[in-house]
Design an enzyme around this catalytic site. Structure first.
Site, PDB file in Angstrom:
ATOM      1  N   CYS A  66       5.413  -4.937  16.434  1.00  0.00           N
ATOM      2  CA  CYS A  66       4.984  -3.877  17.347  1.00  0.00           C
ATOM      3  C   CYS A  66       3.502  -4.111  17.618  1.00  0.00           C
ATOM      4  CB  CYS A  66       5.245  -2.513  16.739  1.00  0.00           C
ATOM      5  SG  CYS A  66       6.996  -2.309  16.328  1.00  0.00           S
TER       6      CYS A  66
ATOM      7  N   CYS B 177      -1.714   5.976   9.537  1.00  0.00           N
ATOM      8  CA  CYS B 177      -0.510   5.302  10.044  1.00  0.00           C
ATOM      9  C   CYS B 177      -0.875   4.000  10.730  1.00  0.00           C
ATOM     10  CB  CYS B 177       0.184   6.125  11.122  1.00  0.00           C
ATOM     11  SG  CYS B 177       0.684   7.720  10.606  1.00  0.00           S
TER      12      CYS B 177
ATOM     13  N   CYS C 240       3.668   8.401   1.191  1.00  0.00           N
ATOM     14  CA  CYS C 240       4.105   7.452   2.213  1.00  0.00           C
ATOM     15  C   CYS C 240       4.318   6.111   1.515  1.00  0.00           C
ATOM     16  CB  CYS C 240       3.025   7.352   3.289  1.00  0.00           C
ATOM     17  SG  CYS C 240       3.426   6.173   4.581  1.00  0.00           S
TER      18      CYS C 240
ATOM     19  N   GLU D 246       0.829  -1.190   0.000  1.00  0.00           N
ATOM     20  CA  GLU D 246       0.000   0.000   0.000  1.00  0.00           C
ATOM     21  C   GLU D 246       0.871   1.250   0.000  1.00  0.00           C
ATOM     22  OE1 GLU D 246      -4.079  -1.549   2.060  1.00  0.00           O
ATOM     23  OE2 GLU D 246      -2.328  -1.428   3.308  1.00  0.00           O
TER      24      GLU D 246
ATOM     25  N   CYS E 132       0.612  -2.062  15.878  1.00  0.00           N
ATOM     26  CA  CYS E 132       0.708  -1.811  14.433  1.00  0.00           C
ATOM     27  C   CYS E 132       0.032  -2.916  13.631  1.00  0.00           C
ATOM     28  CB  CYS E 132       2.175  -1.696  14.039  1.00  0.00           C
ATOM     29  SG  CYS E 132       2.409  -1.524  12.263  1.00  0.00           S
TER      30      CYS E 132
ATOM     31  N   CYS F 224       6.142  -7.251   7.804  1.00  0.00           N
ATOM     32  CA  CYS F 224       7.236  -6.753   8.637  1.00  0.00           C
ATOM     33  C   CYS F 224       7.675  -7.879   9.563  1.00  0.00           C
ATOM     34  CB  CYS F 224       6.755  -5.557   9.456  1.00  0.00           C
ATOM     35  SG  CYS F 224       8.071  -4.705  10.336  1.00  0.00           S
TER      36      CYS F 224
HETATM   37  N1  SAH Z   1       8.654   0.343  10.439  1.00  0.00           N
HETATM   38  C1  SAH Z   1       8.902   1.730  10.522  1.00  0.00           C
HETATM   39  C2  SAH Z   1       8.110   2.558   9.545  1.00  0.00           C
HETATM   40  C3  SAH Z   1       6.658   2.206   9.323  1.00  0.00           C
HETATM   41  S1  SAH Z   1       5.513   2.567  10.603  1.00  0.00           S
HETATM   42  C4  SAH Z   1       8.702   2.223  11.920  1.00  0.00           C
HETATM   43  O1  SAH Z   1       8.186   1.467  12.738  1.00  0.00           O
HETATM   44  O2  SAH Z   1       9.089   3.335  12.219  1.00  0.00           O
HETATM   45  C5  SAH Z   1       5.255   4.323  10.510  1.00  0.00           C
HETATM   46  C6  SAH Z   1       4.797   4.945  11.833  1.00  0.00           C
HETATM   47  O3  SAH Z   1       3.438   4.613  12.134  1.00  0.00           O
HETATM   48  C7  SAH Z   1       5.625   4.460  13.013  1.00  0.00           C
HETATM   49  O4  SAH Z   1       5.975   5.503  13.874  1.00  0.00           O
HETATM   50  C8  SAH Z   1       4.679   3.517  13.666  1.00  0.00           C
HETATM   51  O5  SAH Z   1       5.044   3.296  14.980  1.00  0.00           O
HETATM   52  C9  SAH Z   1       3.357   4.217  13.504  1.00  0.00           C
HETATM   53  N2  SAH Z   1       2.200   3.364  13.717  1.00  0.00           N
HETATM   54  C10 SAH Z   1       2.101   2.036  13.531  1.00  0.00           C
HETATM   55  N3  SAH Z   1       0.864   1.591  13.844  1.00  0.00           N
HETATM   56  C11 SAH Z   1       0.158   2.677  14.241  1.00  0.00           C
HETATM   57  C12 SAH Z   1      -1.192   2.861  14.640  1.00  0.00           C
HETATM   58  N4  SAH Z   1      -2.053   1.846  14.698  1.00  0.00           N
HETATM   59  N5  SAH Z   1      -1.592   4.111  14.947  1.00  0.00           N
HETATM   60  C13 SAH Z   1      -0.745   5.146  14.846  1.00  0.00           C
HETATM   61  N6  SAH Z   1       0.544   5.019  14.456  1.00  0.00           N
HETATM   62  C14 SAH Z   1       0.991   3.801  14.145  1.00  0.00           C
HETATM   63 FE1  SF4 Z   2       7.025  -3.028  11.560  1.00  0.00          FE
HETATM   64 FE2  SF4 Z   2       4.799  -1.734  12.263  1.00  0.00          FE
HETATM   65 FE3  SF4 Z   2       6.762  -2.026  14.036  1.00  0.00          FE
HETATM   66 FE4  SF4 Z   2       7.091  -0.350  11.956  1.00  0.00          FE
HETATM   67  S1  SF4 Z   2       5.599  -0.127  13.628  1.00  0.00           S
HETATM   68  S2  SF4 Z   2       8.573  -1.868  12.730  1.00  0.00           S
HETATM   69  S3  SF4 Z   2       5.950  -1.479  10.368  1.00  0.00           S
HETATM   70  S4  SF4 Z   2       5.552  -3.705  13.114  1.00  0.00           S
END
Ligand code: SAH
Ligand code: SF4
Length: 397
Positions: free
Chosen positions: A139, A370, A128, A115, A142, A135
């Site tokens: 996290c 995000c 973006c 995406e 996420c 991944c």
């Molecule tokens: N993997 C990288 C980049 C992709 S995530 C990273 O983790 O930085 C991009 C941003 O979106 C990151 O700061 C991540 O922590 C945030 N993010 C992920 N899931 C989210 C959610 N459900 N709500 C708000 N931000 C989120």
């Molecule tokens: Fe991967 Fe989501 Fe964690 Fe970014 S925030 S490192 S995309 S699991």
């Protein structure tokens, strides 16, 4: 202490199998492009010039067909078409949000999908982009993290997302075209699916192409790479890419960060802050963006805000703190902090002398915000219980 090895870096990029063994020119560095031309019959003496010409056609004018490269001899164009293609990911669906945000679902080799989100604002337009399908990191807040890593994207697929968006925005420049500031696509953030620093070489090559002045020509200050904290690759990012850095910080104690961003068990807050402290000097960038997702009752107390400032001050890191209201997704084990809580948190940071913008949620109606990205074909969702178990402290990373 011996250096810690990165967690899972054994993910291979599977090069795209192209019809009749043709080579895709997209994503090749200038050197690699030159070598490919020579290998397929371009005389060495001409190769540098031809590289420059073809490069401009591809990245400056957005041309995909060798027949259109009118400053090359007809026979040479035919020769190129015999050996090469100019190929980018294919758009499968395109959704436009009420607020103008566009979300594209793109298909790449192997039938996988990524995406890509375009966010228009008054003074800029941000794309973006994704660096991986899925991944390896998990996290717990996420959505992408609930999807197993399928594979790394190639450099072609990464820069190809930018080219795809330029196609859709109809923004391939004509002579005398506008500079960065007025372009529809003026900024890139590597904040889509995946952890860009676990696909370092491809991300670097793709961003070098995006920055090349004879092509897409975006300033390195208009590209932001977001990482969850792959400490050993942070210095390399400064040295080899030189773009702006955002860090998914999200917690102020190791206990909470271990739970939210499990890579913290590998490189903890202190190690991360040390790596960040030297980043601006090496990359010549201004400030590091600390991303902080606001989770109700988890990481959003006044004490957290004070600790966050204390961490940043102790290491003297030029920083801004980007507060992200949590975007919920089906099965998510957290709730978004209240607006009042987010404002109070922001205020403490602001009073301490740091910018603390609250990220506007964009494209929520099309699940483009995000952390909501996850391709439709890979929607085998884990249960809430599974996610919670995986976020637990006893999990080996
Ligand atoms: N993997 C990288 C980049 C992709 S995530 C990273 O983790 O930085 C991009 C941003 O979106 C990151 O700061 C991540 O922590 C945030 N993010 C992920 N899931 C989210 C959610 N459900 N709500 C708000 N931000 C989120
Ligand atoms: Fe991967 Fe989501 Fe964690 Fe970014 S925030 S490192 S995309 S699991």
């Amino acid at each position: 202490m011996p250096p810690k090895a990165p967690i899972t870096q054994d993910v291979m990029t599977i090069p795209r199998k192209l019809p009749e063994g043709k080579v895709n020119l997209v994503g090749l560095t200038r050197d690699a492009l030159r070598a490919a031309l020579i290998e397929h019959g371009t005389p060495e003496k001409q190769a540098k010039m031809r590289t420059g010409q073809i490069w401009q056609w591809i990245y400056q004018w957005g041309v995909r067909d060798f027949a259109e490269m009118t400053n090359l001899a007809k026979a040479y164009r035919a020769q190129l078409a015999e050996h090469f293609v100019i190929e980018i990911p294919e758009v499968v669906t395109r959704q436009v949000s009420e607020d103008g945000t566009r979300k594209y679902l793109c298909r790449i080799a192997g039938g996988h999908e990524v995406e890509v989100v375009y966010i228009p604002e008054d003074d800029r337009g941000t794309l973006c982009i994704s660096s991986q399908v899925g991944c390896t990191l998990t996290c717990s807040f996420c959505h992408t993290g609930t999807q197993k890593l399928v594979r790394n994207l190639t450099a072609a697929e990464i820069v190809g997302q930018v080219m795809m968006a330029r196609d859709d925005l109809e923004e391939w420049p004509t002579p005398g075209a506008p500079k960065d500031e007025t372009r529809l696509l003026s900024n890139i953030v590597l904040m889509g699916m995946g952890e860009p620093l676990y696909n370092f070489d491809n991300v670097r090559d793709a961003m070098k192409i995006a920055m090349d002045p004879e092509g897409i020509s975006l300033s390195r200050r208009r590209i932001t790479l977001s990482t969850s904290g792959v400490v050993p690759e942070i210095a390399r990012t400064a040295e080899e890419i030189g773009c702006l850095l955002a860090i998914s910080f999200h917690a102020t104690t190791d206990e909470t960060r271990d739970m939210l961003v499990p890579i913290n068990k590998r490189w903890n807050i202190e190690e991360l802050l040390q790596a960040l402290a030297s980043y601006p000097k090496v990359s010549n960038s201004e400030r590091i963006t600390f991303e902080y997702v606001m989770l109700d009752g988890v990481n959003d107390s006044d004490a957290d805000a004070h600790r966050l400032i204390e961490h940043i001050k102790r290491h003297n890191i030029p920083a801004k703190i980007n507060l992200i209201p949590f975007n919920e997704w089906p099965g998510a084990p957290y709730k978004r902090s209240s607006n009042n809580r987010i404002r109070a948190f922001a205020n403490i940071i602001y009073q301490a002398g740091y910018a603390s913008p609250i990220r506007k949620t964009r494209g929520e109606d099309i699940m483009a915000a995000c952390g909501q990205l996850k391709s439709a074909t890979e929607r085998a969702r884990k249960s809430r219980k599974q996610i919670e178990a995986e976020a637990g402290l006893n999990r080996e990373v």
